[in-house]
Design a protein around this motif. Sequence first.
Motif, PDB file in Angstrom:
ATOM      1  N   GLU A  75       0.823  -1.203   0.000  1.00 60.51           N
ATOM      2  CA  GLU A  75       0.000   0.000   0.000  1.00 60.51           C
ATOM      3  C   GLU A  75       0.863   1.261   0.000  1.00 60.51           C
ATOM      4  O   GLU A  75       0.490   2.282  -0.596  1.00 60.51           O
ATOM      5  CB  GLU A  75      -0.931  -0.013   1.213  1.00 60.51           C
ATOM      6  CG  GLU A  75      -2.034  -1.064   1.118  1.00 60.51           C
ATOM      7  CD  GLU A  75      -2.716  -1.318   2.449  1.00 60.51           C
ATOM      8  OE1 GLU A  75      -2.410  -0.601   3.434  1.00 60.51           O
ATOM      9  OE2 GLU A  75      -3.548  -2.237   2.510  1.00 60.51           O
ATOM     10  N   ALA A  76       2.019   1.180   0.658  1.00 61.22           N
ATOM     11  CA  ALA A  76       2.915   2.331   0.717  1.00 61.22           C
ATOM     12  C   ALA A  76       3.744   2.482  -0.556  1.00 61.22           C
ATOM     13  O   ALA A  76       4.371   3.522  -0.769  1.00 61.22           O
ATOM     14  CB  ALA A  76       3.848   2.203   1.913  1.00 61.22           C
ATOM     15  N   GLY A  77       3.770   1.442  -1.393  1.00 59.23           N
ATOM     16  CA  GLY A  77       4.562   1.490  -2.615  1.00 59.23           C
ATOM     17  C   GLY A  77       6.046   1.304  -2.380  1.00 59.23           C
ATOM     18  O   GLY A  77       6.865   1.775  -3.172  1.00 59.23           O
ATOM     19  N   LEU A  78       6.397   0.607  -1.296  1.00 54.36           N
ATOM     20  CA  LEU A  78       7.805   0.378  -0.987  1.00 54.36           C
ATOM     21  C   LEU A  78       8.275  -0.917  -1.656  1.00 54.36           C
ATOM     22  O   LEU A  78       7.791  -1.998  -1.312  1.00 54.36           O
ATOM     23  CB  LEU A  78       8.010   0.263   0.532  1.00 54.36           C
ATOM     24  CG  LEU A  78       9.447   0.002   0.995  1.00 54.36           C
ATOM     25  CD1 LEU A  78      10.336   1.193   0.654  1.00 54.36           C
ATOM     26  CD2 LEU A  78       9.481  -0.289   2.494  1.00 54.36           C
ATOM     27  N   PRO A  79       9.220  -0.848  -2.598  1.00 51.02           N
ATOM     28  CA  PRO A  79       9.772  -2.071  -3.175  1.00 51.02           C
ATOM     29  C   PRO A  79      10.356  -2.936  -2.060  1.00 51.02           C
ATOM     30  O   PRO A  79      11.047  -2.435  -1.173  1.00 51.02           O
ATOM     31  CB  PRO A  79      10.857  -1.565  -4.129  1.00 51.02           C
ATOM     32  CG  PRO A  79      10.420  -0.186  -4.488  1.00 51.02           C
ATOM     33  CD  PRO A  79       9.812   0.352  -3.224  1.00 51.02           C
ATOM     34  N   LEU A  80      10.076  -4.237  -2.128  1.00 56.43           N
ATOM     35  CA  LEU A  80      10.344  -5.075  -0.964  1.00 56.43           C
ATOM     36  C   LEU A  80      11.070  -6.361  -1.316  1.00 56.43           C
ATOM     37  O   LEU A  80      10.781  -7.003  -2.330  1.00 56.43           O
ATOM     38  CB  LEU A  80       9.016  -5.419  -0.284  1.00 56.43           C
ATOM     39  CG  LEU A  80       9.085  -6.142   1.066  1.00 56.43           C
ATOM     40  CD1 LEU A  80       9.715  -5.243   2.119  1.00 56.43           C
ATOM     41  CD2 LEU A  80       7.682  -6.563   1.506  1.00 56.43           C
ATOM     42  N   LEU A  81      12.016  -6.717  -0.434  1.00 58.31           N
ATOM     43  CA  LEU A  81      12.662  -8.021  -0.440  1.00 58.31           C
ATOM     44  C   LEU A  81      12.129  -8.735   0.802  1.00 58.31           C
ATOM     45  O   LEU A  81      12.670  -8.558   1.897  1.00 58.31           O
ATOM     46  CB  LEU A  81      14.179  -7.859  -0.397  1.00 58.31           C
ATOM     47  CG  LEU A  81      15.042  -9.116  -0.572  1.00 58.31           C
ATOM     48  CD1 LEU A  81      14.845  -9.733  -1.950  1.00 58.31           C
ATOM     49  CD2 LEU A  81      16.507  -8.771  -0.347  1.00 58.31           C
ATOM     50  N   PRO A  82      11.068  -9.513   0.647  1.00 59.04           N
ATOM     51  CA  PRO A  82      10.422 -10.101   1.822  1.00 59.04           C
ATOM     52  C   PRO A  82      11.086 -11.407   2.249  1.00 59.04           C
ATOM     53  O   PRO A  82      11.588 -12.160   1.436  1.00 59.04           O
ATOM     54  CB  PRO A  82       8.993 -10.356   1.333  1.00 59.04           C
ATOM     55  CG  PRO A  82       9.165 -10.648  -0.134  1.00 59.04           C
ATOM     56  CD  PRO A  82      10.341  -9.802  -0.586  1.00 59.04           C
ATOM     57  N   GLY A  83      11.075 -11.657   3.550  1.00 59.69           N
ATOM     58  CA  GLY A  83      11.731 -12.831   4.086  1.00 59.69           C
ATOM     59  C   GLY A  83      10.877 -14.079   4.003  1.00 59.69           C
ATOM     60  O   GLY A  83       9.666 -14.058   4.240  1.00 59.69           O
ATOM     61  N   ALA A  84      11.525 -15.204   3.659  1.00 62.05           N
ATOM     62  CA  ALA A  84      10.862 -16.509   3.617  1.00 62.05           C
ATOM     63  C   ALA A  84      11.876 -17.575   3.992  1.00 62.05           C
ATOM     64  O   ALA A  84      13.051 -17.477   3.643  1.00 62.05           O
ATOM     65  CB  ALA A  84      10.306 -16.786   2.220  1.00 62.05           C
TER      66      ALA A  84
ATOM     67  N   THR B 201      10.558 -21.089   4.158  1.00 60.29           N
ATOM     68  CA  THR B 201       9.964 -22.372   3.776  1.00 60.29           C
ATOM     69  C   THR B 201       9.334 -22.275   2.395  1.00 60.29           C
ATOM     70  O   THR B 201       9.082 -21.178   1.878  1.00 60.29           O
ATOM     71  CB  THR B 201       8.862 -22.782   4.768  1.00 60.29           C
ATOM     72  OG1 THR B 201       7.751 -21.864   4.642  1.00 60.29           O
ATOM     73  CG2 THR B 201       9.375 -22.784   6.207  1.00 60.29           C
ATOM     74  N   ALA B 202       9.028 -23.437   1.825  1.00 63.77           N
ATOM     75  CA  ALA B 202       8.372 -23.469   0.519  1.00 63.77           C
ATOM     76  C   ALA B 202       7.000 -22.810   0.578  1.00 63.77           C
ATOM     77  O   ALA B 202       6.603 -22.079  -0.336  1.00 63.77           O
ATOM     78  CB  ALA B 202       8.253 -24.918   0.037  1.00 63.77           C
ATOM     79  N   THR B 203       6.270 -23.043   1.650  1.00 63.34           N
ATOM     80  CA  THR B 203       4.939 -22.446   1.785  1.00 63.34           C
ATOM     81  C   THR B 203       5.019 -20.931   1.806  1.00 63.34           C
ATOM     82  O   THR B 203       4.245 -20.234   1.130  1.00 63.34           O
ATOM     83  CB  THR B 203       4.244 -22.952   3.058  1.00 63.34           C
ATOM     84  OG1 THR B 203       4.044 -24.361   2.939  1.00 63.34           O
ATOM     85  CG2 THR B 203       2.896 -22.272   3.258  1.00 63.34           C
ATOM     86  N   GLU B 204       5.965 -20.397   2.584  1.00 64.73           N
ATOM     87  CA  GLU B 204       6.125 -18.942   2.638  1.00 64.73           C
ATOM     88  C   GLU B 204       6.514 -18.392   1.274  1.00 64.73           C
ATOM     89  O   GLU B 204       5.992 -17.354   0.834  1.00 64.73           O
ATOM     90  CB  GLU B 204       7.177 -18.577   3.676  1.00 64.73           C
ATOM     91  CG  GLU B 204       6.740 -18.844   5.107  1.00 64.73           C
ATOM     92  CD  GLU B 204       7.870 -18.720   6.109  1.00 64.73           C
ATOM     93  OE1 GLU B 204       7.568 -18.701   7.312  1.00 64.73           O
ATOM     94  OE2 GLU B 204       9.044 -18.645   5.696  1.00 64.73           O
ATOM     95  N   ALA B 205       7.415 -19.083   0.590  1.00 60.22           N
ATOM     96  CA  ALA B 205       7.851 -18.628  -0.729  1.00 60.22           C
ATOM     97  C   ALA B 205       6.701 -18.659  -1.728  1.00 60.22           C
ATOM     98  O   ALA B 205       6.528 -17.718  -2.521  1.00 60.22           O
ATOM     99  CB  ALA B 205       9.006 -19.486  -1.222  1.00 60.22           C
ATOM    100  N   MET B 206       5.907 -19.709  -1.696  1.00 56.73           N
ATOM    101  CA  MET B 206       4.778 -19.824  -2.623  1.00 56.73           C
ATOM    102  C   MET B 206       3.723 -18.768  -2.339  1.00 56.73           C
ATOM    103  O   MET B 206       3.110 -18.215  -3.260  1.00 56.73           O
ATOM    104  CB  MET B 206       4.188 -21.220  -2.531  1.00 56.73           C
ATOM    105  CG  MET B 206       5.108 -22.314  -3.085  1.00 56.73           C
ATOM    106  SD  MET B 206       4.554 -23.987  -2.654  1.00 56.73           S
ATOM    107  CE  MET B 206       3.025 -24.074  -3.582  1.00 56.73           C
ATOM    108  N   THR B 207       3.497 -18.491  -1.062  1.00 49.21           N
ATOM    109  CA  THR B 207       2.525 -17.462  -0.689  1.00 49.21           C
ATOM    110  C   THR B 207       2.945 -16.102  -1.215  1.00 49.21           C
ATOM    111  O   THR B 207       2.138 -15.328  -1.740  1.00 49.21           O
ATOM    112  CB  THR B 207       2.364 -17.420   0.843  1.00 49.21           C
ATOM    113  OG1 THR B 207       1.916 -18.698   1.304  1.00 49.21           O
ATOM    114  CG2 THR B 207       1.369 -16.354   1.261  1.00 49.21           C
TER     115      THR B 207
END
Length: 212
Positions: free
Chosen positions: A105-114, A116-122
């Motif tokens: 919503e803020a428009g911040l480009p993100l490198l999100p943490g994961a 597990t496979a489930t987190e990555a797929m989500t």
Amino acid sequence: MQNDTAFIRELAGLAPIIPVLVVEDVAHAVPLAEALVRGGLPVLEVTLRTDAALDVIAAMATVEGARVGAGTLVTAQDVKASMEAGSTFGVTPGSPAALIDTCLEAGLPLLPGAATATEAMTLQARGFEVLKFFPAEAAGGIKTLKGLGGPLAGISFCPTGGVSAQNAADYLALPNVVCAGGSWIAPLDLVNAENWTEIEARARAAAALPRG
């Protein structure tokens, strides 16, 4: 709103290593950033682990060639404050839906943490193609990334957490690793000692690491 994947891929392609920085004194911000940029590492992750972090981000953002982002984003306030300080991207240790919503919503480009496979797929289902694999060594390291590479061929990773000068090349050799994050380039003791020469030398060595 979709994450700016192209921007994150561009950042990940600028250098093989993203220094993960803990800075306690804002007076160190500019000379530290200058040493890292001179050494060939322009993408800088300033962790929000010190009282000075937001001021450090603002100071580093003035350094020519530096691409400064905020790490350890865990709350909506972290996102807002880091953007106001001048962060051009964010990094999270994990990816709860509410935090991801806030970043999008803020428009911040993100490198999100994961981790597990489930987190990555989500995250992939939400439009993220480049993820932080954290904590890399504790989550199985190279073996886990190799295992994820087959079924999750569309996802690239930036492993962070336990990546060092000794194992960084092995991580970077993996086809699904685009870059890695590490704190060995500018550890707190060298920063506090203002040993910019050694930090620049470490940055040059890291910038020369080959990628798979």
